[in-house]
Design a protein around this motif. Structure first.
Motif, PDB file in Angstrom:
ATOM      1  N   ASN A   4       0.540   9.040  -3.920  1.00 49.38           N
ATOM      2  CA  ASN A   4       0.348   8.880  -2.459  1.00 49.38           C
ATOM      3  C   ASN A   4      -1.181   9.236  -2.071  1.00 49.38           C
ATOM      4  O   ASN A   4      -1.838   8.527  -1.211  1.00 49.38           O
ATOM      5  CB  ASN A   4       1.230   9.593  -1.687  1.00 49.38           C
ATOM      6  N   THR A   5      -1.800  10.265  -2.557  1.00 54.05           N
ATOM      7  CA  THR A   5      -3.047  10.523  -2.506  1.00 54.05           C
ATOM      8  C   THR A   5      -4.010   9.501  -2.764  1.00 54.05           C
ATOM      9  O   THR A   5      -4.953   9.111  -1.981  1.00 54.05           O
ATOM     10  CB  THR A   5      -3.473  12.034  -3.103  1.00 54.05           C
ATOM     11  N   LYS A   6      -4.033   8.899  -4.129  1.00 56.38           N
ATOM     12  CA  LYS A   6      -4.698   8.024  -4.683  1.00 56.38           C
ATOM     13  C   LYS A   6      -4.581   6.681  -3.501  1.00 56.38           C
ATOM     14  O   LYS A   6      -5.649   5.918  -3.219  1.00 56.38           O
ATOM     15  CB  LYS A   6      -4.393   7.556  -5.962  1.00 56.38           C
ATOM     16  N   ASN A   7      -3.239   6.297  -3.120  1.00 51.17           N
ATOM     17  CA  ASN A   7      -2.947   5.405  -2.326  1.00 51.17           C
ATOM     18  C   ASN A   7      -3.960   5.546  -0.781  1.00 51.17           C
ATOM     19  O   ASN A   7      -4.539   4.500  -0.369  1.00 51.17           O
ATOM     20  CB  ASN A   7      -1.568   5.022  -1.849  1.00 51.17           C
ATOM     21  N   ASN A   8      -3.895   6.705  -0.417  1.00 54.18           N
ATOM     22  CA  ASN A   8      -4.484   7.240   0.787  1.00 54.18           C
ATOM     23  C   ASN A   8      -6.183   7.001   0.632  1.00 54.18           C
ATOM     24  O   ASN A   8      -6.876   6.521   1.631  1.00 54.18           O
ATOM     25  CB  ASN A   8      -4.308   8.528   1.168  1.00 54.18           C
ATOM     26  N   ILE A   9      -6.618   7.517  -0.622  1.00 56.92           N
ATOM     27  CA  ILE A   9      -8.122   7.559  -0.901  1.00 56.92           C
ATOM     28  C   ILE A   9      -8.432   5.873  -1.107  1.00 56.92           C
ATOM     29  O   ILE A   9      -9.587   5.576  -0.593  1.00 56.92           O
ATOM     30  CB  ILE A   9      -8.323   7.996  -2.284  1.00 56.92           C
ATOM     31  N   GLU A  27     -13.272  -0.175  -5.469  1.00 57.57           N
ATOM     32  CA  GLU A  27     -12.915   1.089  -5.736  1.00 57.57           C
ATOM     33  C   GLU A  27     -11.781   1.143  -5.318  1.00 57.57           C
ATOM     34  O   GLU A  27     -10.701   2.096  -5.779  1.00 57.57           O
ATOM     35  CB  GLU A  27     -13.932   2.187  -4.933  1.00 57.57           C
ATOM     36  N   ALA A  28     -11.229   0.652  -4.116  1.00 60.72           N
ATOM     37  CA  ALA A  28      -9.688   0.710  -3.354  1.00 60.72           C
ATOM     38  C   ALA A  28      -8.826  -0.104  -4.490  1.00 60.72           C
ATOM     39  O   ALA A  28      -7.734   0.602  -4.520  1.00 60.72           O
ATOM     40  CB  ALA A  28      -9.741  -0.204  -2.063  1.00 60.72           C
ATOM     41  N   LEU A  29      -9.200  -0.986  -5.016  1.00 60.67           N
ATOM     42  CA  LEU A  29      -8.230  -1.760  -5.781  1.00 60.67           C
ATOM     43  C   LEU A  29      -7.977  -0.622  -7.189  1.00 60.67           C
ATOM     44  O   LEU A  29      -7.035  -0.849  -7.659  1.00 60.67           O
ATOM     45  CB  LEU A  29      -8.954  -3.043  -6.396  1.00 60.67           C
ATOM     46  N   GLN A  30      -8.895  -0.164  -7.738  1.00 62.48           N
ATOM     47  CA  GLN A  30      -8.949   0.682  -8.756  1.00 62.48           C
ATOM     48  C   GLN A  30      -7.754   1.978  -8.542  1.00 62.48           C
ATOM     49  O   GLN A  30      -6.791   2.457  -9.081  1.00 62.48           O
ATOM     50  CB  GLN A  30     -10.178   1.339  -9.420  1.00 62.48           C
ATOM     51  N   CYS A  31      -7.976   2.322  -7.195  1.00 66.71           N
ATOM     52  CA  CYS A  31      -7.079   3.523  -6.789  1.00 66.71           C
ATOM     53  C   CYS A  31      -5.649   2.948  -6.551  1.00 66.71           C
ATOM     54  O   CYS A  31      -4.707   3.751  -6.892  1.00 66.71           O
ATOM     55  CB  CYS A  31      -7.817   4.068  -5.577  1.00 66.71           C
ATOM     56  N   TYR A  32      -5.482   1.802  -5.934  1.00 64.47           N
ATOM     57  CA  TYR A  32      -4.049   1.250  -5.753  1.00 64.47           C
ATOM     58  C   TYR A  32      -3.775   1.010  -7.160  1.00 64.47           C
ATOM     59  O   TYR A  32      -2.398   1.448  -7.250  1.00 64.47           O
ATOM     60  CB  TYR A  32      -4.165  -0.101  -4.975  1.00 64.47           C
ATOM     61  N   ASN A  33      -4.248   0.590  -8.131  1.00 57.76           N
ATOM     62  CA  ASN A  33      -3.841   0.325  -9.274  1.00 57.76           C
ATOM     63  C   ASN A  33      -3.471   1.408 -10.080  1.00 57.76           C
ATOM     64  O   ASN A  33      -2.167   1.703 -10.814  1.00 57.76           O
ATOM     65  CB  ASN A  33      -4.617  -0.702  -9.960  1.00 57.76           C
ATOM     66  N   GLU A  34      -4.111   2.698  -9.956  1.00 54.87           N
ATOM     67  CA  GLU A  34      -3.585   3.786 -10.470  1.00 54.87           C
ATOM     68  C   GLU A  34      -2.569   4.491  -9.838  1.00 54.87           C
ATOM     69  O   GLU A  34      -1.718   4.996 -10.665  1.00 54.87           O
ATOM     70  CB  GLU A  34      -4.868   5.029 -10.219  1.00 54.87           C
ATOM     71  N   ALA A  35      -2.395   4.316  -8.641  1.00 56.19           N
ATOM     72  CA  ALA A  35      -1.434   4.834  -7.772  1.00 56.19           C
ATOM     73  C   ALA A  35       0.001   4.056  -8.135  1.00 56.19           C
ATOM     74  O   ALA A  35       0.978   4.569  -8.323  1.00 56.19           O
ATOM     75  CB  ALA A  35      -1.494   4.767  -6.469  1.00 56.19           C
ATOM     76  N   LEU A  36      -0.164   2.515  -8.330  1.00 61.36           N
ATOM     77  CA  LEU A  36       0.915   1.951  -8.693  1.00 61.36           C
ATOM     78  C   LEU A  36       1.642   2.083 -10.125  1.00 61.36           C
ATOM     79  O   LEU A  36       2.665   2.196 -10.243  1.00 61.36           O
ATOM     80  CB  LEU A  36       0.718   0.342  -8.567  1.00 61.36           C
ATOM     81  N   GLU A  37       0.634   2.248 -11.080  1.00 60.90           N
ATOM     82  CA  GLU A  37       1.096   2.925 -12.360  1.00 60.90           C
ATOM     83  C   GLU A  37       1.780   4.152 -12.424  1.00 60.90           C
ATOM     84  O   GLU A  37       2.806   4.306 -12.869  1.00 60.90           O
ATOM     85  CB  GLU A  37       0.136   3.181 -13.125  1.00 60.90           C
ATOM     86  N   GLY A  79      -7.334   3.437   0.778  1.00 59.28           N
ATOM     87  CA  GLY A  79      -7.394   3.052   1.997  1.00 59.28           C
ATOM     88  C   GLY A  79      -8.768   3.551   2.574  1.00 59.28           C
ATOM     89  O   GLY A  79      -9.244   2.565   3.470  1.00 59.28           O
ATOM     90  N   ILE A  80      -9.354   4.243   2.443  1.00 63.61           N
ATOM     91  CA  ILE A  80     -10.405   4.874   2.824  1.00 63.61           C
ATOM     92  C   ILE A  80     -11.585   4.126   2.245  1.00 63.61           C
ATOM     93  O   ILE A  80     -12.452   3.507   2.982  1.00 63.61           O
ATOM     94  CB  ILE A  80     -10.815   6.412   2.640  1.00 63.61           C
ATOM     95  N   TYR A  81     -11.302   3.672   0.974  1.00 63.66           N
ATOM     96  CA  TYR A  81     -12.403   2.922   0.272  1.00 63.66           C
ATOM     97  C   TYR A  81     -12.365   1.548   0.885  1.00 63.66           C
ATOM     98  O   TYR A  81     -13.581   0.782   1.493  1.00 63.66           O
ATOM     99  CB  TYR A  81     -12.010   2.735  -1.261  1.00 63.66           C
ATOM    100  N   LEU A  82     -11.232   1.103   1.388  1.00 62.45           N
ATOM    101  CA  LEU A  82     -10.949  -0.249   1.801  1.00 62.45           C
ATOM    102  C   LEU A  82     -11.670  -0.255   3.161  1.00 62.45           C
ATOM    103  O   LEU A  82     -12.526  -1.581   3.571  1.00 62.45           O
ATOM    104  CB  LEU A  82      -9.658  -0.749   1.905  1.00 62.45           C
ATOM    105  N   LYS A  83     -11.495   0.725   4.003  1.00 64.94           N
ATOM    106  CA  LYS A  83     -12.376   0.787   5.350  1.00 64.94           C
ATOM    107  C   LYS A  83     -13.771   0.913   5.173  1.00 64.94           C
ATOM    108  O   LYS A  83     -14.416   0.346   6.232  1.00 64.94           O
ATOM    109  CB  LYS A  83     -11.857   2.005   6.031  1.00 64.94           C
TER     110      LYS A  83
END
Length: 117
Positions: free
Chosen positions: A12-17, A29-39, A19-23
């Motif tokens: 969830n923290t990676k997901n939130n990070i 960078e956002a995509l990488q964090c989302y993929n890590e969170a998804l895994e 979101g910050i990258y996306l903004k």
């Protein structure tokens, strides 16, 4: 280190990070964090959890912003399927995903499909 890298709160923290990258406009960078969170979420929560759908939808939104509409629709459809299964067809999150899909279809120039959603 207390929770370990495979804990849902870490995901969830990676997901939130992400979101910050996306903004900040840092889509890769956002995509990488989302993929890590998804895994992590896949491992901890399973494939069909509503929280997994949230992250998949976020990935789909990034693809739409990048103009990768077919990839976006694929991810959004995946998120929609999970949400319907996990939450029921009448849940507000299902409608939210359908709306996002409609926006992508509209961007692709397919107003007929967008309106059908």
């Amino acid at each position: 280190k207390v929770l370990g890298s495979q804990h849902v709160l870490v995901a969830n923290t990676k997901n939130n990070i992400a979101g910050i990258y996306l903004k900040q406009g840092k889509c890769e960078e956002a995509l990488q964090c989302y993929n890590e969170a998804l895994e992590v979420k896949h491992k901890v929560l399973g494939q069909d959890h509503a929280d997994v759908a949230n992250t998949i939808e976020n990935i789909g939104v990034i693809f739409a912003q990048q103009g990768k509409y077919d990839l976006s629709l694929s991810k959004l459809q995946e998120a929609l399927d999970i949400r319907i299964m996990a939450l029921g067809a009448d849940h507000v999150d299902v409608s939210s995903t359908q709306y996002k899909m409609a926006l992508v279809y509209e961007e692709k120039g397919d107003a007929k499909t967008a309106l059908a959603l």
